[in-house]
Design an enzyme around this catalytic site. Structure first.
Site, PDB file in Angstrom:
ATOM      1  N   ARG A 178       3.325  -3.214  -7.226  1.00 33.00           N
ATOM      2  CA  ARG A 178       3.209  -1.773  -6.396  1.00 33.00           C
ATOM      3  C   ARG A 178       4.880  -1.508  -6.065  1.00 33.00           C
ATOM      4  NH1 ARG A 178      -1.018   0.024  -3.162  1.00 33.00           N
ATOM      5  NH2 ARG A 178       0.554   0.311  -1.592  1.00 33.00           N
ATOM      6  N   ARG A 182      14.568  -1.935  -9.020  1.00 35.38           N
ATOM      7  CA  ARG A 182      15.645  -1.165  -9.553  1.00 35.38           C
ATOM      8  C   ARG A 182      17.149  -1.464 -10.019  1.00 35.38           C
ATOM      9  NH1 ARG A 182      13.724   2.442  -5.386  1.00 35.38           N
ATOM     10  NH2 ARG A 182      11.919   3.152  -6.103  1.00 35.38           N
ATOM     11  N   ARG A 256      -7.654  -8.168   5.052  1.00 36.79           N
ATOM     12  CA  ARG A 256      -6.805  -8.595   6.030  1.00 36.79           C
ATOM     13  C   ARG A 256      -6.554  -7.468   7.023  1.00 36.79           C
ATOM     14  NH1 ARG A 256      -4.408 -13.035   7.692  1.00 36.79           N
ATOM     15  NH2 ARG A 256      -1.973 -12.821   7.885  1.00 36.79           N
ATOM     16  N   ARG A 287       6.964  -5.656   9.905  1.00 38.02           N
ATOM     17  CA  ARG A 287       7.597  -4.371   9.902  1.00 38.02           C
ATOM     18  C   ARG A 287       7.687  -3.750  11.146  1.00 38.02           C
ATOM     19  NH1 ARG A 287       4.479  -1.580   4.591  1.00 38.02           N
ATOM     20  NH2 ARG A 287       2.551  -2.196   5.651  1.00 38.02           N
ATOM     21  N   GLU A 310       4.507  -4.544  13.649  1.00 37.25           N
ATOM     22  CA  GLU A 310       3.192  -4.813  12.631  1.00 37.25           C
ATOM     23  C   GLU A 310       2.769  -6.242  12.630  1.00 37.25           C
ATOM     24  OE1 GLU A 310       2.721  -1.997   9.476  1.00 37.25           O
ATOM     25  OE2 GLU A 310       1.940  -3.678   8.350  1.00 37.25           O
ATOM     26  N   TYR A 358      -7.695  -1.107  -3.376  1.00 37.67           N
ATOM     27  CA  TYR A 358      -6.387  -1.009  -2.595  1.00 37.67           C
ATOM     28  C   TYR A 358      -5.809   0.295  -3.133  1.00 37.67           C
ATOM     29  CZ  TYR A 358      -1.662  -2.664  -0.900  1.00 37.67           C
ATOM     30  OH  TYR A 358      -0.541  -2.918  -0.242  1.00 37.67           O
ATOM     31  N   ASP A 360      -3.977   3.770  -2.287  1.00 33.48           N
ATOM     32  CA  ASP A 360      -3.030   4.874  -1.735  1.00 33.48           C
ATOM     33  C   ASP A 360      -3.856   5.992  -1.325  1.00 33.48           C
ATOM     34  OD1 ASP A 360      -1.106   2.832  -1.559  1.00 33.48           O
ATOM     35  OD2 ASP A 360       0.034   3.513  -3.663  1.00 33.48           O
TER      36      ASP A 360
HETATM   37  N1  UDP Z   1       6.372  -7.067  -0.439  1.00 33.80           N
HETATM   38  C1  UDP Z   1       7.371  -7.962  -0.265  1.00 33.80           C
HETATM   39  N2  UDP Z   1       8.513  -7.709   0.541  1.00 33.80           N
HETATM   40  C2  UDP Z   1       8.691  -6.373   1.065  1.00 33.80           C
HETATM   41  C3  UDP Z   1       7.831  -5.337   0.974  1.00 33.80           C
HETATM   42  C4  UDP Z   1       6.642  -5.655   0.102  1.00 33.80           C
HETATM   43  O1  UDP Z   1       7.139  -9.142  -0.573  1.00 33.80           O
HETATM   44  O2  UDP Z   1       9.483  -6.362   1.715  1.00 33.80           O
HETATM   45  C5  UDP Z   1       5.259  -7.388  -1.284  1.00 33.80           C
HETATM   46  C6  UDP Z   1       3.998  -7.731  -0.381  1.00 33.80           C
HETATM   47  O3  UDP Z   1       3.309  -8.735  -0.943  1.00 33.80           O
HETATM   48  C7  UDP Z   1       3.096  -6.593  -0.303  1.00 33.80           C
HETATM   49  C8  UDP Z   1       3.376  -5.750  -1.499  1.00 33.80           C
HETATM   50  O4  UDP Z   1       4.809  -6.079  -1.832  1.00 33.80           O
HETATM   51  O5  UDP Z   1       1.907  -6.961   0.024  1.00 33.80           O
HETATM   52  C9  UDP Z   1       3.119  -4.474  -1.491  1.00 33.80           C
HETATM   53  O6  UDP Z   1       4.059  -3.719  -0.671  1.00 33.80           O
HETATM   54  P1  UDP Z   1       3.772  -2.241  -0.085  1.00 33.80           P
HETATM   55  O7  UDP Z   1       4.902  -1.864   0.710  1.00 33.80           O
HETATM   56  O8  UDP Z   1       3.232  -1.363  -1.231  1.00 33.80           O
HETATM   57  O9  UDP Z   1       2.435  -2.416   0.855  1.00 33.80           O
HETATM   58  P2  UDP Z   1       1.675  -1.555   2.043  1.00 33.80           P
HETATM   59  O10 UDP Z   1       2.820  -0.237   2.026  1.00 33.80           O
HETATM   60  O11 UDP Z   1       0.442  -1.170   1.139  1.00 33.80           O
HETATM   61  O12 UDP Z   1       1.522  -1.988   3.047  1.00 33.80           O
END
Ligand code: UDP
Length: 383
Positions: A178, A182, A256, A287, A310, A358, A360
């Site tokens: 996901r 870059r 989760r 977060r 979070e 999952y 979006d």
């Molecule tokens: N992830 C990570 N570090 C970060 C952000 C994301 O390891 O700083 C990993 C983590 O396993 C997460 C996955 O990438 O579940 C997908 O992140 P995304 O931001 O897409 O999750 P969402 O926004 O759906 O919570």
């Protein structure tokens, strides 16, 4: 309520249920009832105005709309305009901030070097070749093959352990794909053509979507409490958890959950960005959200700001399900539930909970639009 007045009943008023309601009303010209056990529409995309500051707060974590699907964008633009917000995430690791997803700034700051974009592949290849991963089988192997062990340990391992409550070696590789990786300094979280936040907020978007003479909304009503009263000939679109529909007869699917801890800070800007990730394992939240940044066009006249930490949490029946964990056992159980859903006439399963996917936001809208087309043309992909 005379349930026989409604040939179509939708369980759940989240983004999937609202999209279905609108499409069905327009497609069939018949009455649609949409029920939700919560006291608001919009599901986990719901937002509200904080009474103290007037800042729009997303009740279930930051939801930034993004899509490459013109069909989805055009559909939503019938009900709202979007602002021009572009999501940029900063991650904090051992007291220092980095761009997330991993980009050239992340790599150069982390290693104290100044690579050029064309040197990145070789740099990572040298690191990951030590690992001998040819066919990554889980999240850890996939992440290490993409960014090498050091960046994985810093930015992915701790965050993922906190987020999922499981070792990344037990999680599917797809979760990490996901996130893009870059080679340059571009730091937009999403690269889709269409992005933004509803100009007047998510609550307004969903109200407009359901504002149709053939749609009736009933809140604070559990579908299972009214199920017996729905006539057999009605068609039901169920967007709740698929295992609950069958009373968990093949076992629970694992989810989760999340908990948000809100705070009003007495400063006009607390962290300078809408979302900051916390990568360290010893900080219990993943977060921090600061909602005012999602709407720069509104300004902030309150002199205060709303933040939310979070905290990922274990899920058990009765908690809010957020993320399908999707273990091998979940996939086996899901298969058994799918066999059951495919036998049912007049009941369609949809959305993140109903399909155990999952999704979006945009994929949920697209799937609902496609389901609607398919049902009225006689073929349901979700069964
Ligand atoms: N992830 C990570 N570090 C970060 C952000 C994301 O390891 O700083 C990993 C983590 O396993 C997460 C996955 O990438 O579940 C997908 O992140 P995304 O931001 O897409 O999750 P969402 O926004 O759906 O919570």
């Amino acid at each position: 309520m005379r349930y026989s007045d409604f040939p179509y009943v939708i369980a759940g008023a989240g983004i999937t249920g609202c999209t279905l309601a609108r499409c069905i009303a327009e497609e069939t010209g018949k009455r649609v009832l949409i029920v939700d056990r919560r006291n608001h529409i919009g599901g986990n995309c719901h937002s509200r105005l904080d009474p103290q500051t007037g800042i729009e707060v997303h009740s279930y974590g930051t939801h930034v709309f993004h899509t490459g699907e013109k069909r989805v964008w055009d559909f939503l633009n019938r009900f709202c305009e979007f602002n021009s917000y572009r999501h940029k995430v900063v991650t904090l690791y051992k007291g220092r901030t980095y761009h997330m997803p991993v980009n050239l700034q992340t790599i150069n700051s982390f290693f104290g070097i100044s690579l050029k974009p064309h040197e990145v592949d070789e740099f990572i290849r040298l690191k990951s070749s030590r690992e001998n991963i040819t066919d990554p089988q889980n999240l850890e192997e996939k992440a290490v093959s993409l960014i090498g062990r050091e960046l994985y340990e810093a930015f992915v391992k701790g965050y993922t352990l906190k987020q999922w409550g499981r070792d990344p070696r037990e999680l599917p590789a797809e979760i990490i794909t996901r996130l893009p990786f870059r080679h340059g300094y571009e730091c937009d979280y999403f690269t889709c053509r269409y992005q933004g936040l509803p100009w007047n907020g998510y609550a307004d978007l969903f109200e407009k979507m359901l504002d149709h003479e053939l749609i009736e909304v009933t809140l604070e009503t559990d579908f299972f409490d009214i199920r017996k009263e729905i006539p057999e000939e009605s068609t039901v679109f169920y967007t709740g958890p698929v295992d609950r529909f069958f009373d968990y007869r093949h076992g629970e699917l694992s989810w989760r959950s999340l908990r948000f801890e809100y705070e009003v800070k007495d400063v006009s800007d607390y962290q300078g960005t809408a979302v900051m990730n916390y990568a360290d394992i010893d900080i219990p939240f993943t977060r921090m959200h600061e909602y005012q940044h999602l709407h720069p066009e509104r300004g902030n006249k309150s002199g205060k700001t709303v933040i939310a930490r979070e905290y990922p949490e274990a899920w058990q029946q009765g908690d809010e399900p957020y993320y399908p964990v999707n273990t091998a056992q979940d996939r086996q159980r899901l298969e058994l539930y799918r066999q059951e859903t495919s036998k049912l006439e007049n009941i369609h399963f949809a959305g993140r909970l109903g399909c155990y996917r999952y999704y979006d936001m945009d994929k949920a809208v697209l799937a609902a639009l496609e389901l609607c087309n398919a049902v009225f043309q006689g073929h349901d992909n979700c069964k």
